[in-house]
Scaffold this active site. Structure first.
Site, mmCIF file in Angstrom:
data_model
loop_
_atom_site.group_PDB
_atom_site.id
_atom_site.type_symbol
_atom_site.label_atom_id
_atom_site.label_comp_id
_atom_site.label_asym_id
_atom_site.label_seq_id
_atom_site.Cartn_x
_atom_site.Cartn_y
_atom_site.Cartn_z
ATOM 1 N N ALA A 189 0.843 -1.201 0.000
ATOM 2 C CA ALA A 189 0.000 0.000 0.000
ATOM 3 C C ALA A 189 0.875 1.247 0.000
ATOM 4 O O ALA A 189 0.651 2.182 0.766
ATOM 5 C CB ALA A 189 -0.936 -0.006 1.207
ATOM 6 N N VAL A 245 2.026 -11.016 2.699
ATOM 7 C CA VAL A 245 1.842 -12.041 1.666
ATOM 8 C C VAL A 245 2.950 -13.086 1.791
ATOM 9 O O VAL A 245 4.129 -12.753 1.900
ATOM 10 C CB VAL A 245 1.845 -11.397 0.263
ATOM 11 C CG1 VAL A 245 1.830 -12.476 -0.820
ATOM 12 C CG2 VAL A 245 0.646 -10.470 0.108
ATOM 13 N N VAL A 277 5.947 -3.586 -4.190
ATOM 14 C CA VAL A 277 6.576 -3.633 -2.863
ATOM 15 C C VAL A 277 7.833 -2.759 -2.780
ATOM 16 O O VAL A 277 8.677 -2.969 -1.910
ATOM 17 C CB VAL A 277 6.920 -5.081 -2.450
ATOM 18 C CG1 VAL A 277 5.660 -5.906 -2.272
ATOM 19 C CG2 VAL A 277 7.842 -5.740 -3.480
ATOM 20 N N ASP A 319 17.237 8.100 -8.396
ATOM 21 C CA ASP A 319 16.826 6.891 -7.672
ATOM 22 C C ASP A 319 18.010 6.002 -7.301
ATOM 23 O O ASP A 319 17.872 5.104 -6.481
ATOM 24 C CB ASP A 319 15.856 6.063 -8.529
ATOM 25 C CG ASP A 319 14.449 6.643 -8.569
ATOM 26 O OD1 ASP A 319 14.261 7.768 -8.077
ATOM 27 O OD2 ASP A 319 13.550 5.968 -9.092
ATOM 28 N N HIS A 451 -10.483 34.924 -3.633
ATOM 29 C CA HIS A 451 -11.728 34.235 -3.315
ATOM 30 C C HIS A 451 -12.568 34.096 -4.582
ATOM 31 O O HIS A 451 -12.650 35.039 -5.348
ATOM 32 C CB HIS A 451 -12.518 35.044 -2.268
ATOM 33 C CG HIS A 451 -13.849 34.441 -1.960
ATOM 34 N ND1 HIS A 451 -13.979 33.321 -1.171
ATOM 35 C CD2 HIS A 451 -15.096 34.797 -2.357
ATOM 36 C CE1 HIS A 451 -15.269 33.016 -1.077
ATOM 37 N NE2 HIS A 451 -15.964 33.902 -1.792
HETATM 38 P P1 FAD Z 1 15.080 6.448 -14.151
HETATM 39 O O1 FAD Z 1 13.914 7.260 -14.542
HETATM 40 O O2 FAD Z 1 14.831 5.074 -13.648
HETATM 41 O O3 FAD Z 1 16.026 6.406 -15.430
HETATM 42 C C1 FAD Z 1 17.189 5.662 -15.485
HETATM 43 C C2 FAD Z 1 17.435 5.215 -16.904
HETATM 44 O O4 FAD Z 1 18.734 4.637 -16.969
HETATM 45 C C3 FAD Z 1 16.483 4.134 -17.394
HETATM 46 O O5 FAD Z 1 15.797 4.573 -18.540
HETATM 47 C C4 FAD Z 1 17.375 2.928 -17.709
HETATM 48 O O6 FAD Z 1 16.992 2.276 -18.907
HETATM 49 C C5 FAD Z 1 18.729 3.578 -17.894
HETATM 50 N N1 FAD Z 1 19.842 2.685 -17.559
HETATM 51 C C6 FAD Z 1 19.990 1.907 -16.456
HETATM 52 N N2 FAD Z 1 21.191 1.306 -16.467
HETATM 53 C C7 FAD Z 1 21.809 1.702 -17.606
HETATM 54 C C8 FAD Z 1 23.086 1.446 -18.173
HETATM 55 N N3 FAD Z 1 23.984 0.679 -17.567
HETATM 56 N N4 FAD Z 1 23.368 2.030 -19.368
HETATM 57 C C9 FAD Z 1 22.487 2.825 -19.999
HETATM 58 N N5 FAD Z 1 21.281 3.115 -19.503
HETATM 59 C C10 FAD Z 1 20.951 2.567 -18.313
HETATM 60 N N6 FAD Z 1 7.975 10.121 -9.299
HETATM 61 C C11 FAD Z 1 7.426 11.341 -9.155
HETATM 62 O O7 FAD Z 1 8.129 12.285 -8.797
HETATM 63 N N7 FAD Z 1 6.087 11.562 -9.402
HETATM 64 C C12 FAD Z 1 5.267 10.562 -9.791
HETATM 65 O O8 FAD Z 1 4.090 10.791 -10.017
HETATM 66 C C13 FAD Z 1 5.818 9.267 -9.954
HETATM 67 N N8 FAD Z 1 5.034 8.248 -10.348
HETATM 68 C C14 FAD Z 1 5.597 7.014 -10.550
HETATM 69 C C15 FAD Z 1 4.765 5.980 -10.950
HETATM 70 C C16 FAD Z 1 5.289 4.717 -11.163
HETATM 71 C C17 FAD Z 1 4.387 3.599 -11.638
HETATM 72 C C18 FAD Z 1 6.696 4.485 -10.981
HETATM 73 C C19 FAD Z 1 7.302 3.135 -11.240
HETATM 74 C C20 FAD Z 1 7.525 5.519 -10.561
HETATM 75 C C21 FAD Z 1 6.980 6.795 -10.330
HETATM 76 N N9 FAD Z 1 7.765 7.856 -9.888
HETATM 77 C C22 FAD Z 1 7.207 9.080 -9.705
HETATM 78 C C23 FAD Z 1 9.211 7.694 -9.629
HETATM 79 C C24 FAD Z 1 10.042 8.224 -10.788
HETATM 80 O O9 FAD Z 1 9.683 7.560 -11.968
HETATM 81 C C25 FAD Z 1 11.525 8.053 -10.487
HETATM 82 O O10 FAD Z 1 11.826 8.641 -9.243
HETATM 83 C C26 FAD Z 1 12.376 8.705 -11.555
HETATM 84 O O11 FAD Z 1 12.112 8.151 -12.830
HETATM 85 C C27 FAD Z 1 13.866 8.552 -11.222
HETATM 86 O O12 FAD Z 1 14.624 9.144 -12.200
HETATM 87 P P2 FAD Z 1 16.101 8.667 -12.527
HETATM 88 O O13 FAD Z 1 16.579 9.553 -13.625
HETATM 89 O O14 FAD Z 1 16.893 8.591 -11.284
HETATM 90 O O15 FAD Z 1 15.975 7.161 -13.043
HETATM 91 P P1 AMP Z 2 6.717 1.581 -1.319
HETATM 92 O O1 AMP Z 2 8.127 1.160 -0.967
HETATM 93 O O2 AMP Z 2 6.299 2.898 -0.762
HETATM 94 O O3 AMP Z 2 6.426 1.448 -2.785
HETATM 95 O O4 AMP Z 2 5.752 0.524 -0.609
HETATM 96 C C1 AMP Z 2 5.873 -0.858 -0.740
HETATM 97 C C2 AMP Z 2 5.089 -1.503 0.394
HETATM 98 O O5 AMP Z 2 5.019 -2.914 0.199
HETATM 99 C C3 AMP Z 2 5.743 -1.295 1.774
HETATM 100 O O6 AMP Z 2 4.847 -0.594 2.578
HETATM 101 C C4 AMP Z 2 5.980 -2.723 2.283
HETATM 102 O O7 AMP Z 2 5.686 -2.830 3.659
HETATM 103 C C5 AMP Z 2 4.985 -3.555 1.475
HETATM 104 N N1 AMP Z 2 5.369 -4.978 1.382
HETATM 105 C C6 AMP Z 2 6.586 -5.489 1.080
HETATM 106 N N2 AMP Z 2 6.576 -6.862 1.085
HETATM 107 C C7 AMP Z 2 5.292 -7.240 1.391
HETATM 108 C C8 AMP Z 2 4.604 -8.510 1.549
HETATM 109 N N3 AMP Z 2 5.231 -9.697 1.379
HETATM 110 N N4 AMP Z 2 3.290 -8.501 1.872
HETATM 111 C C9 AMP Z 2 2.637 -7.323 2.022
HETATM 112 N N5 AMP Z 2 3.217 -6.103 1.897
HETATM 113 C C10 AMP Z 2 4.527 -6.045 1.581
#
Ligand code: FAD
Ligand code: AMP
Length: 478
Positions: A189, A245, A277, A319, A451
């Protein structure tokens, strides 16, 4: 053959592409290595965020919200609609079109800024050299003045629920269902689980979210978290806390999930299961054994406050490094790394990174929760105000939630704002800007808010910190 660049960025997500563009703006020669192929099989920039994260999820959140509004919430306005139907493949195709428009836009920006996009895999070697393996397998070593690692993150895999891409999926698979599952299970969640759960619930799925932790969204202010859970539950999301789970097996076309809660072992059957997760940093294949780059105990690349790694001239952002996994955090770190390379003293303010959950209503926060502030031994005063009596929210039939300020008692400084309500993700920026300028809560109290706007809730919440909210009966403090 060796080619030289002032800066080589590995990863073309929001962190990497912003770093590359900023470095080019600052006059450096820049290459960005990105290996990703988009859904159409063609090379794509934009990373997780544009391809399988922020943007596609928001496209589906918007489409599903419109569907639910049309189906259930127009009658109150005196608008009767009949024959509403849903075309899921068309909804998904619109999402894909938005994604390709944006990823194509980044490629254009690279061209416009003179950034070289090297399609394929990057690997950091010793001595600030980078091995580029192109998509057709050709290898080339690049000499880099400086390197920025920006390879982002990927979904965490758990052995108890192995993703098969059809019945058991991760967040990427959940953005591409071609029909609405009748019963949808979600593990986790967190932000992603709640957003994807909301999409498919609005489109008609019965959604059960299993969460191992006892507390719902622990990063939120407790009061806001409690209200959020109440609202999402009222909407029909079945969130089960303390439910760990322990297994997920395919039985015909059903996923049978076993879990344990306070009452013992249980099972539930679903048509689809989303594993949400958490995410982990992508370091596999990125670092040569002698690169010298240190990882921390959670396998994030270890960096200082300006994103320098343990190797001089090598930075890591987004990230891949400590801190919240958010696109805007990655972007600002990318800009910071490029500027630090250019000799600027740029520093991201990590205390004012906004978090948003794009449910409806949205949840957004900046700075500390009341609990975090008190745990730090601060004397705090708080003030909150409800959207239920806000004229604009009522006029839009969207009057749910509240805004809550957390303020330092002695200095009057704003420590945090947590909002559950319509447009919370935009409203919370007002506190972010105020905090960046070191504003006191009195500064906000003295300002004139238009407002009727949703922003008046922010003003009233600021006033209520000192018992001065006008549209509430409060014990006067000041
Ligand atoms: P990434 O966006 O992960 O980009 C890294 C790139 O590096 C990738 O395209 C990958 O292919 C490439 N790469 C990896 N290793 C190599 C390599 N060795 N050589 C060449 N290329 C490589 N964040 C928000 O702020 N707002 C949101 O609403 C939001 N919604 C999200 C919803 C979902 C479903 C998910 C999964 C994530 C969401 N996020 C959101 C998080 C957000 O997407 C990430 O925080 C963000 O993309 C991180 O950016 P980044 O540049 O660090 O990495
Ligand atoms: P987030 O890291 O914010 O995307 O959240 C992932 C969530 O998944 C965390 O709150 C974890 O506690 C939960 N989670 C991880 N493993 C399990 C599991 N086996 N069953 C239920 N919840 C889980």
């Amino acid at each position: 053959m060796t080619t030289s660049y002032d800066v080589v960025v590995i990863g073309g997500g929001p962190g990497g592409y912003e770093a590359a563009i900023r470095a080019a703006q600052l006059g450096m020669s820049v290459a960005c290595i990105e290996r990703r192929l988009g859904k159409d099989g063609k090379p794509a920039l934009g990373g997780t965020c544009l391809n399988v994260g922020c943007i596609p999820s928001k496209a589906l959140l918007d489409s599903s919200h419109r569907y639910e509004e049309t189906q259930k919430h127009l009658a109150v306005h005196g608008i009767d609609v009949q024959g509403v139907s849903l075309d899921v493949p068309r909804m998904i195709a619109r999402k894909d079109q938005v994604v390709s428009q944006l990823t194509g836009g980044i490629a254009q920006l690279f061209k416009g800024h003179g950034v070289t996009w090297l399609q394929g895999q990057g690997k950091l070697l010793a001595g600030r050299r980078v091995l580029w393996t192109s998509l057709d397998g050709q290898e080339q070593t690049l000499d880099a003045g400086q390197v920025i690692l920006a390879t982002g993150s990927e979904p965490v895999r758990i052995p108890v629920a192995q993703v098969d891409g059809q019945y058991i999926v991760d967040s990427t698979g959940a953005l591409d269902f071609q029909e609405v599952p009748a019963r949808l299970g979600i593990i986790g969640a967190g932000v992603i689980g709640l957003e994807l759960g909301s999409v498919w619930r609005r489109l008609g799925a019965q959604v059960v979210i299993l969460e191992a932790q006892p507390e719902f969204l622990p990063m939120l202010d407790k009061q806001i978290g409690k209200e959020t859970l109440k609202l999402l539950t009222k909407q029909g999301l079945d969130v089960r806390l303390k439910a760990r789970v322990t297994g997920a097996k395919l039985d015909g076309q059903q996923v049978v999930v076993s879990y344990e809660d306070a009452e013992g072992a249980k099972t539930e059957s679903f048509d689809r299961l989303i594993v949400a997760v958490g995410r982990r940093p992508v370091t596999e294949g990125l670092l040569a054994a002698d690169s010298g780059v240190e990882l921390d105990e959670r396998r994030f690349v270890h960096v200082d406050s300006q994103c320098r790694t343990s190797v001089p001239g090598v930075f890591a952002i987004g990230d891949l490094v400590r801190g919240p996994m958010l696109a805007h955090k990655a972007m600002e770190e990318g800009v910071m790394a490029a500027e630090v390379i250019a000799g600027h003293a740029t520093q991201v303010n990590y205390d004012t990174i906004i978090g948003v959950i794009y449910t409806h209503p949205e949840v957004a926060w900046v700075g500390m929760s009341e609990e975090q502030a008190r745990a730090q031994g601060l004397q705090v005063k708080v003030g909150s105000f409800s959207f239920a009596v806000n004229g604009r929210a009522l006029a839009s039939h969207d009057a749910q939630g509240l805004a809550k300020f957390i303020v330092d008692e002695s200095s009057d400084r704003i420590l945090g704002l947590h909002v559950l309500g319509p447009q919370a993700g935009d409203l919370v920026h007002q506190a972010m800007i105020a905090m960046e300028f070191g504003a006191s809560i009195e500064d906000l109290q003295l300002m004139t808010f238009a407002h009727p706007t949703l922003s008046e809730v922010i003003h009233e919440a600021a006033l209520s910190v000192d018992g001065r909210a006008i549209h509430a009966v409060q014990k006067r403090r000041k």
